[in-house]
Design a protein around this motif. Sequence first.
Motif, PDB file in Angstrom:
ATOM      1  N   ASN A 144       5.080   0.480  24.634  1.00  0.00           N
ATOM      2  CA  ASN A 144       5.434  -0.634  25.277  1.00  0.00           C
ATOM      3  C   ASN A 144       4.854  -1.814  24.747  1.00  0.00           C
ATOM      4  O   ASN A 144       4.410  -2.991  25.034  1.00  0.00           O
ATOM      5  N   LEU A 145       4.456  -1.594  23.382  1.00  0.00           N
ATOM      6  CA  LEU A 145       3.912  -2.771  22.380  1.00  0.00           C
ATOM      7  C   LEU A 145       5.032  -3.221  21.408  1.00  0.00           C
ATOM      8  O   LEU A 145       6.221  -2.562  21.310  1.00  0.00           O
ATOM      9  N   SER A 146       4.798  -4.557  20.811  1.00  0.00           N
ATOM     10  CA  SER A 146       5.950  -4.985  20.111  1.00  0.00           C
ATOM     11  C   SER A 146       6.234  -4.066  18.988  1.00  0.00           C
ATOM     12  O   SER A 146       7.537  -3.743  18.590  1.00  0.00           O
ATOM     13  N   GLU A 147       5.180  -3.195  18.275  1.00  0.00           N
ATOM     14  CA  GLU A 147       5.506  -2.473  17.388  1.00  0.00           C
ATOM     15  C   GLU A 147       4.551  -1.164  17.442  1.00  0.00           C
ATOM     16  O   GLU A 147       3.263  -1.559  17.751  1.00  0.00           O
ATOM     17  N   SER A 148       5.108   0.044  17.081  1.00  0.00           N
ATOM     18  CA  SER A 148       4.043   1.171  16.841  1.00  0.00           C
ATOM     19  C   SER A 148       4.208   1.688  15.507  1.00  0.00           C
ATOM     20  O   SER A 148       5.425   1.805  15.132  1.00  0.00           O
ATOM     21  N   ALA A 149       3.377   2.067  15.020  1.00  0.00           N
ATOM     22  CA  ALA A 149       3.348   2.598  13.356  1.00  0.00           C
ATOM     23  C   ALA A 149       2.976   4.058  13.630  1.00  0.00           C
ATOM     24  O   ALA A 149       2.065   4.511  14.009  1.00  0.00           O
ATOM     25  N   PHE A 150       3.773   4.955  12.715  1.00  0.00           N
ATOM     26  CA  PHE A 150       3.773   6.349  12.646  1.00  0.00           C
ATOM     27  C   PHE A 150       3.637   6.722  11.142  1.00  0.00           C
ATOM     28  O   PHE A 150       4.310   6.395  10.240  1.00  0.00           O
ATOM     29  N   LEU A 151       2.491   7.491  10.879  1.00  0.00           N
ATOM     30  CA  LEU A 151       2.262   7.819   9.620  1.00  0.00           C
ATOM     31  C   LEU A 151       2.591   9.342   9.160  1.00  0.00           C
ATOM     32  O   LEU A 151       2.174  10.269   9.860  1.00  0.00           O
ATOM     33  N   PHE A 152       2.911   9.428   8.028  1.00  0.00           N
ATOM     34  CA  PHE A 152       3.525  10.912   7.426  1.00  0.00           C
ATOM     35  C   PHE A 152       2.963  11.028   6.117  1.00  0.00           C
ATOM     36  O   PHE A 152       2.699  10.172   5.340  1.00  0.00           O
ATOM     37  N   PRO A 153       2.825  12.267   5.747  1.00  0.00           N
ATOM     38  CA  PRO A 153       3.020  12.553   4.282  1.00  0.00           C
ATOM     39  C   PRO A 153       4.203  11.862   3.706  1.00  0.00           C
ATOM     40  O   PRO A 153       5.034  11.993   4.076  1.00  0.00           O
ATOM     41  N   SER A 154       3.962  11.597   2.006  1.00  0.00           N
ATOM     42  CA  SER A 154       5.192  10.852   1.511  1.00  0.00           C
ATOM     43  C   SER A 154       5.708  11.922   0.418  1.00  0.00           C
ATOM     44  O   SER A 154       4.403  12.422  -0.236  1.00  0.00           O
ATOM     45  N   ASN A 155       6.736  11.931   0.088  1.00  0.00           N
ATOM     46  CA  ASN A 155       7.172  12.603  -0.864  1.00  0.00           C
ATOM     47  C   ASN A 155       7.290  11.974  -2.331  1.00  0.00           C
ATOM     48  O   ASN A 155       7.861  12.299  -3.411  1.00  0.00           O
ATOM     49  N   ASN A 156       7.146  10.446  -2.250  1.00  0.00           N
ATOM     50  CA  ASN A 156       7.147   9.618  -3.308  1.00  0.00           C
ATOM     51  C   ASN A 156       5.936   9.823  -4.138  1.00  0.00           C
ATOM     52  O   ASN A 156       4.736   9.414  -3.650  1.00  0.00           O
ATOM     53  N   PRO A 157       5.853  10.117  -5.366  1.00  0.00           N
ATOM     54  CA  PRO A 157       4.663  10.299  -6.007  1.00  0.00           C
ATOM     55  C   PRO A 157       3.668   8.874  -6.454  1.00  0.00           C
ATOM     56  O   PRO A 157       2.653   8.986  -6.758  1.00  0.00           O
ATOM     57  N   GLU A 158       4.543   8.010  -6.110  1.00  0.00           N
ATOM     58  CA  GLU A 158       3.665   6.458  -6.134  1.00  0.00           C
ATOM     59  C   GLU A 158       3.151   6.149  -4.869  1.00  0.00           C
ATOM     60  O   GLU A 158       2.267   5.190  -4.851  1.00  0.00           O
ATOM     61  N   ALA A 159       3.057   6.874  -4.110  1.00  0.00           N
ATOM     62  CA  ALA A 159       2.868   6.657  -2.645  1.00  0.00           C
ATOM     63  C   ALA A 159       1.640   7.569  -2.170  1.00  0.00           C
ATOM     64  O   ALA A 159       1.763   8.636  -2.355  1.00  0.00           O
ATOM     65  N   ASP A 160       0.846   7.175  -1.094  1.00  0.00           N
ATOM     66  CA  ASP A 160      -0.129   8.049  -0.567  1.00  0.00           C
ATOM     67  C   ASP A 160       0.220   8.556   0.816  1.00  0.00           C
ATOM     68  O   ASP A 160       0.104   9.656   1.153  1.00  0.00           O
ATOM     69  N   PHE A 161       1.021   7.675   1.556  1.00  0.00           N
ATOM     70  CA  PHE A 161       1.642   8.049   2.571  1.00  0.00           C
ATOM     71  C   PHE A 161       2.851   7.308   2.853  1.00  0.00           C
ATOM     72  O   PHE A 161       3.141   6.312   2.167  1.00  0.00           O
ATOM     73  N   ARG A 162       3.743   7.913   4.121  1.00  0.00           N
ATOM     74  CA  ARG A 162       4.997   7.270   4.327  1.00  0.00           C
ATOM     75  C   ARG A 162       4.737   6.472   5.885  1.00  0.00           C
ATOM     76  O   ARG A 162       4.034   7.412   6.671  1.00  0.00           O
ATOM     77  N   ILE A 163       4.993   5.544   6.086  1.00  0.00           N
ATOM     78  CA  ILE A 163       4.840   4.876   7.435  1.00  0.00           C
ATOM     79  C   ILE A 163       6.160   4.257   8.062  1.00  0.00           C
ATOM     80  O   ILE A 163       7.070   3.788   7.201  1.00  0.00           O
ATOM     81  N   ARG A 164       6.466   4.591   9.323  1.00  0.00           N
ATOM     82  CA  ARG A 164       7.673   4.086   9.832  1.00  0.00           C
ATOM     83  C   ARG A 164       7.231   3.283  11.275  1.00  0.00           C
ATOM     84  O   ARG A 164       6.248   3.565  11.805  1.00  0.00           O
ATOM     85  N   TYR A 165       8.077   2.215  11.568  1.00  0.00           N
ATOM     86  CA  TYR A 165       7.628   1.310  12.560  1.00  0.00           C
ATOM     87  C   TYR A 165       8.943   1.216  13.599  1.00  0.00           C
ATOM     88  O   TYR A 165      10.129   1.319  13.242  1.00  0.00           O
ATOM     89  N   PHE A 166       8.558   1.383  14.898  1.00  0.00           N
ATOM     90  CA  PHE A 166       9.409   1.285  16.051  1.00  0.00           C
ATOM     91  C   PHE A 166       8.802   0.141  16.950  1.00  0.00           C
ATOM     92  O   PHE A 166       7.640   0.104  17.350  1.00  0.00           O
ATOM     93  N   THR A 167      10.157  -0.462  17.493  1.00  0.00           N
ATOM     94  CA  THR A 167       9.841  -1.548  18.628  1.00  0.00           C
ATOM     95  C   THR A 167      10.167  -0.472  19.946  1.00  0.00           C
ATOM     96  O   THR A 167      10.365   0.690  19.701  1.00  0.00           O
TER      97      THR A 167
END
Length: 298
Positions: free
Chosen positions: A44-67
């Motif tokens: 119940n915060l304004s946003e929460s962030a979730f971290l995953f491995p990324s399949n993008n060779p230019e990225a270290d991680f993938r992040i998604r945001y949910f209200t």
Amino acid sequence: MRKIDVYHVDAFTDQAFGGNPAGVIPEAGDLSMEEMQKIANELNLSESAFLFPSNNPEADFRIRYFTPAEEIDFCGHATIGMSWILATAYDWADKVEQVILETNAGLVPVKWVKENNQLTAVSMTQRAPQLQNVEDDPVKIAELVGVKLTDLDDRYPIKISNTGVSHLLVPIKSRLAIDTAEPKLKRLQMMNKQYQVSTTHLFTFDTDGEFDIYTRDFCPNIGIDEDPVTGAANGALAGYLYLEGFVSNHETHQFKIGQGHAINRPGTLYVTITPHEDKPIIEVAGSAVTTIEGTITI
């Protein structure tokens, strides 16, 4: 049953219980979208962030945001919160100088800011800004954000700016007018849906020298009334100032921005605008404090 590590991080502050709280889930690889949405609603915060491995060779991680109500493409303070946990709880600040996060809005580089080898802040580079005109009458906008028409600062146009997600920027003459604003949230939500913006962001240069800019952010369109301290919106504001010609495109600019004081969550952001070809590089930096560490059982 599964136990998922979760952190509560106050972003854009060096004091617990200030700034903007974000939920941070740094190992979300096994979570479904439905589970992420339920966790964000539970926190119940304004946003929460979730971290995953990324399949993008230019990225270290993938992040998604949910209200608590929906997924959004980008969130500044939750990026700061996640990056702070990566730097401190996972020691990434000792391993590399920066990480690249893959978001729904594009790649976001995050670097560590240190003094005497101690982490003091994290800095994220936002997407190049884009502007959009606003057709609504200023009389209506003033009414919906809860200020007098005479409180609008007509030296600056009302615009929509985007450095990852869209924000309606409303210039105000004084900090007092911003602090005492009483928005018509349901009608404001309808207007924000019309323009497909995440938040309405009030700003002023009337700060009595405490800051360079003072802001306040209303966001009923994404399920919350007010966001205390907003990295994405203040990055969008910096892009607006550059593209509209209110700052020179021949030199680097730095702004200290205050927000959250009106709702007793004071925070501070540091925004750097660096000219680069036809659009600027926007960096938003701030400190953070971890206030809760625990697990959620699914």
